[in-house]
Design a protein around this motif. Sequence first.
Motif, PDB file in Angstrom:
ATOM      1  N   ILE A  45       0.838  -1.205   0.000  1.00 28.21           N
ATOM      2  CA  ILE A  45       0.000   0.000   0.000  1.00 28.21           C
ATOM      3  C   ILE A  45       0.869   1.249   0.000  1.00 28.21           C
ATOM      4  CG2 ILE A  45      -1.752   1.274   1.293  1.00 28.21           C
ATOM      5  CD1 ILE A  45      -2.720  -1.413   2.383  1.00 28.21           C
ATOM      6  N   ALA A  46       1.947   1.229   0.746  1.00 26.90           N
ATOM      7  CA  ALA A  46       2.805   2.414   0.839  1.00 26.90           C
ATOM      8  C   ALA A  46       3.450   2.757  -0.494  1.00 26.90           C
ATOM      9  CB  ALA A  46       3.888   2.180   1.895  1.00 26.90           C
ATOM     10  N   ALA A  47       3.708   1.729  -1.323  1.00 25.18           N
ATOM     11  CA  ALA A  47       4.354   1.976  -2.616  1.00 25.18           C
ATOM     12  C   ALA A  47       3.360   2.211  -3.741  1.00 25.18           C
ATOM     13  CB  ALA A  47       5.260   0.800  -2.978  1.00 25.18           C
ATOM     14  N   ALA A  48       2.053   2.087  -3.464  1.00 26.17           N
ATOM     15  CA  ALA A  48       1.045   2.255  -4.511  1.00 26.17           C
ATOM     16  C   ALA A  48       0.924   3.718  -4.912  1.00 26.17           C
ATOM     17  CB  ALA A  48      -0.308   1.725  -4.029  1.00 26.17           C
ATOM     18  N   VAL A  49       0.851   3.959  -6.206  1.00 27.50           N
ATOM     19  CA  VAL A  49       0.668   5.316  -6.709  1.00 27.50           C
ATOM     20  C   VAL A  49      -0.806   5.692  -6.724  1.00 27.50           C
ATOM     21  CG1 VAL A  49       1.026   6.818  -8.711  1.00 27.50           C
ATOM     22  CG2 VAL A  49       2.772   5.164  -8.070  1.00 27.50           C
ATOM     23  N   HIS A  50      -1.664   4.701  -6.867  1.00 22.93           N
ATOM     24  CA  HIS A  50      -3.107   4.952  -7.014  1.00 22.93           C
ATOM     25  C   HIS A  50      -3.876   3.844  -6.306  1.00 22.93           C
ATOM     26  CE1 HIS A  50      -7.024   5.581  -8.954  1.00 22.93           C
ATOM     27  NE2 HIS A  50      -6.593   6.786  -9.274  1.00 22.93           N
ATOM     28  N   PRO A  51      -5.059   4.131  -5.758  1.00 20.99           N
ATOM     29  CA  PRO A  51      -5.848   3.074  -5.108  1.00 20.99           C
ATOM     30  C   PRO A  51      -6.203   1.910  -6.023  1.00 20.99           C
ATOM     31  CG  PRO A  51      -6.693   5.237  -4.490  1.00 20.99           C
ATOM     32  CD  PRO A  51      -5.661   5.468  -5.554  1.00 20.99           C
ATOM     33  N   ASP A  52      -6.231   2.142  -7.329  1.00 20.20           N
ATOM     34  CA  ASP A  52      -6.562   1.044  -8.239  1.00 20.20           C
ATOM     35  C   ASP A  52      -5.569  -0.106  -8.116  1.00 20.20           C
ATOM     36  OD1 ASP A  52      -8.747   2.366  -9.124  1.00 20.20           O
ATOM     37  OD2 ASP A  52      -7.939   2.936 -11.075  1.00 20.20           O
ATOM     38  N   GLU A  53      -4.310   0.206  -7.815  1.00 22.09           N
ATOM     39  CA  GLU A  53      -3.331  -0.860  -7.623  1.00 22.09           C
ATOM     40  C   GLU A  53      -3.730  -1.752  -6.451  1.00 22.09           C
ATOM     41  OE1 GLU A  53       1.029   0.046  -8.368  1.00 22.09           O
ATOM     42  OE2 GLU A  53       0.258   2.027  -7.852  1.00 22.09           O
ATOM     43  N   ILE A  54      -4.197  -1.138  -5.383  1.00 26.75           N
ATOM     44  CA  ILE A  54      -4.602  -1.899  -4.198  1.00 26.75           C
ATOM     45  C   ILE A  54      -5.850  -2.709  -4.509  1.00 26.75           C
ATOM     46  CG2 ILE A  54      -5.154  -1.715  -1.746  1.00 26.75           C
ATOM     47  CD1 ILE A  54      -3.837   1.078  -1.817  1.00 26.75           C
ATOM     48  N   ALA A  55      -6.788  -2.116  -5.249  1.00 24.96           N
ATOM     49  CA  ALA A  55      -8.010  -2.833  -5.621  1.00 24.96           C
ATOM     50  C   ALA A  55      -7.678  -4.062  -6.456  1.00 24.96           C
ATOM     51  CB  ALA A  55      -8.951  -1.898  -6.387  1.00 24.96           C
ATOM     52  N   ALA A  56      -6.714  -3.933  -7.369  1.00 17.91           N
ATOM     53  CA  ALA A  56      -6.316  -5.081  -8.186  1.00 17.91           C
ATOM     54  C   ALA A  56      -5.739  -6.196  -7.319  1.00 17.91           C
ATOM     55  CB  ALA A  56      -5.305  -4.647  -9.246  1.00 17.91           C
ATOM     56  N   LEU A  57      -4.959  -5.822  -6.301  1.00 13.05           N
ATOM     57  CA  LEU A  57      -4.390  -6.828  -5.402  1.00 13.05           C
ATOM     58  C   LEU A  57      -5.485  -7.520  -4.599  1.00 13.05           C
ATOM     59  CD1 LEU A  57      -1.909  -8.163  -4.067  1.00 13.05           C
ATOM     60  CD2 LEU A  57      -1.941  -6.301  -2.391  1.00 13.05           C
ATOM     61  N   LEU A  58      -6.441  -6.756  -4.104  1.00 10.98           N
ATOM     62  CA  LEU A  58      -7.533  -7.343  -3.331  1.00 10.98           C
ATOM     63  C   LEU A  58      -8.342  -8.320  -4.177  1.00 10.98           C
ATOM     64  CD1 LEU A  58      -8.761  -4.124  -1.470  1.00 10.98           C
ATOM     65  CD2 LEU A  58      -7.396  -5.979  -0.518  1.00 10.98           C
ATOM     66  N   GLU A  59      -8.609  -7.942  -5.419  1.00 13.68           N
ATOM     67  CA  GLU A  59      -9.376  -8.825  -6.297  1.00 13.68           C
ATOM     68  C   GLU A  59      -8.588 -10.067  -6.656  1.00 13.68           C
ATOM     69  OE1 GLU A  59     -10.447  -6.355  -9.543  1.00 13.68           O
ATOM     70  OE2 GLU A  59     -11.984  -5.235  -8.431  1.00 13.68           O
ATOM     71  N   SER A  60      -7.263  -9.926  -6.806  1.00 14.78           N
ATOM     72  CA  SER A  60      -6.451 -11.104  -7.106  1.00 14.78           C
ATOM     73  C   SER A  60      -6.390 -12.059  -5.923  1.00 14.78           C
ATOM     74  CB  SER A  60      -5.033 -10.675  -7.495  1.00 14.78           C
ATOM     75  OG  SER A  60      -4.357 -10.100  -6.390  1.00 14.78           O
ATOM     76  N   ASP A  61      -6.597 -11.547  -4.714  1.00 15.05           N
ATOM     77  CA  ASP A  61      -6.644 -12.405  -3.528  1.00 15.05           C
ATOM     78  C   ASP A  61      -7.974 -13.129  -3.381  1.00 15.05           C
ATOM     79  OD1 ASP A  61      -4.101 -11.895  -2.768  1.00 15.05           O
ATOM     80  OD2 ASP A  61      -4.585 -10.363  -1.290  1.00 15.05           O
ATOM     81  N   GLY A  62      -8.936 -12.838  -4.238  1.00 13.22           N
ATOM     82  CA  GLY A  62     -10.207 -13.537  -4.216  1.00 13.22           C
ATOM     83  C   GLY A  62     -11.262 -12.931  -3.325  1.00 13.22           C
TER      84      GLY A  62
END
Length: 485
Positions: A45-62
């Motif tokens: 999260i600290a290295a994310a430039v945009h919240p969309d990066e975090i959303a993609a990670l959450l979705e990839s976790d199922g």
Amino acid sequence: MSGSIWMPPGSRPDTLPAIPRQRTTPSWAQPDPLDELALRLDDFIAAAVHPDEIAALLESDGLSDDQIRERYGVKNSFALAEELYERVGRRYPEPEGPLQDPWRTGLLGCLLRGVVFALPGFGYVLGAPLLAGPHDDYGLPAGTVPLLAGALVGWTWNQGLAHRAYSWLGLGDRSAARRSLLLGAPVGALLGALVALAVAGSAHPVAVAFAAGQSVYLGAATVLLVMGRERALLLALLPMAAAAVVALVHSMPDAARAALLLGSLVAVAVLGLREVAFAGNAPKGHGPTSGPRLLASLPYALFGLATGVLVLYAALGDALADDTTGVVAAPAAVALTLSMGPAEWLLHRFRSGSLAGLRSSHTPRAFRRTTVLTAVRCLAAYLAALLALSLATSALWPDAPGIAGVRLAGLLLLGVVLWTGLLLQSFGAVSGAAAVCGAAALAQTLALLTHAAGPHWVALAVHGTAAAAQAVLVCGLLGRVTAHR
């Protein structure tokens, strides 16, 4: 009284002592699930430039939206990503070891591919006397219709085939990529030859044979290009190209022309067959058992068809003009084909620059500004290369009409359409590019059939509209961080 149990006043003698109740933790002292998740994903999260990066990670976790609402009390993954993005401060630690840039590529290799794309054009120069005859019912040179029909079928089919083979390569299954090419390339060649025969009309049989050979070449060349054998393809084409240059200056017997064309075709076909000949017996890779879906390649095939139609109209612009002498504007098509080498290299430069922007930008606005500037620079460089190639081919091509004014503007706008289409394709947004280019090809076809205006003005309007539409699609993706991963 000795041995009796003391009881508070008013208590009944038969009442048992109360069992102590377990103490409950106040709600304000319970750990917040959002804080726990933020702590677990802190570095990412600290290295994310945009919240969309975090959303993609959450979705990839199922994590489904229902699970997110139940566990964290927010409506979906994007809302959860924004909450996590706000809770964790930005940090951009430098990665250990050298930076990895998968988009870095050499200019020479891309220019080589551009030359390989353009060299088959010498085959038409060498075979022109074999196709001599009266103009057809459309006012085009003899044999043009079957050649164009076969070429469009080949471009469409082989674009989809190449995407499917590249998808297998991306999954690490090289044997499956070869098998798909072994099956798909002959089918595409047969389809192209049959379509050319179906539309031949009164065309000479030599024109149909030439179109069939063109279909075989497109299939074999697709095999070699997908498998990274550009140098082998170049060596197979060089004798034919050299002979075509000589034929422009000195006369050459028709038998020699036919032999050179056939020899070049056989060489390319043998090289392509050698590349995939044993794919059927090769052991299957260790990749996923379910390969890429067939329908996933359809947008790429449609994109190939649409751009092929637009390029053909650019090549036939002067032959279709009302005030023309019937000269086909081949230099425009040659310039566009040669420009695909610089276009590919600049596309890699853009993706490399956007990856660097991900590492250096601290806010979404800064990242968007970086990607927009990089895209503008790369597009400007491509248009400069296309302009230089257009002027050079027009000056060197015998009896070619000059390129300037409306014709030049339309060609440059078509260059914008092609490059932004390739950019959208690299983003995985090929459906949008196929829709825009397909609508442009259809509009230009209808305008020419109804004689709504001169072909160059039609091209200018159609290419300008398509370029603006694709620019909007590109701008919508430039600031989306997940599109650059």
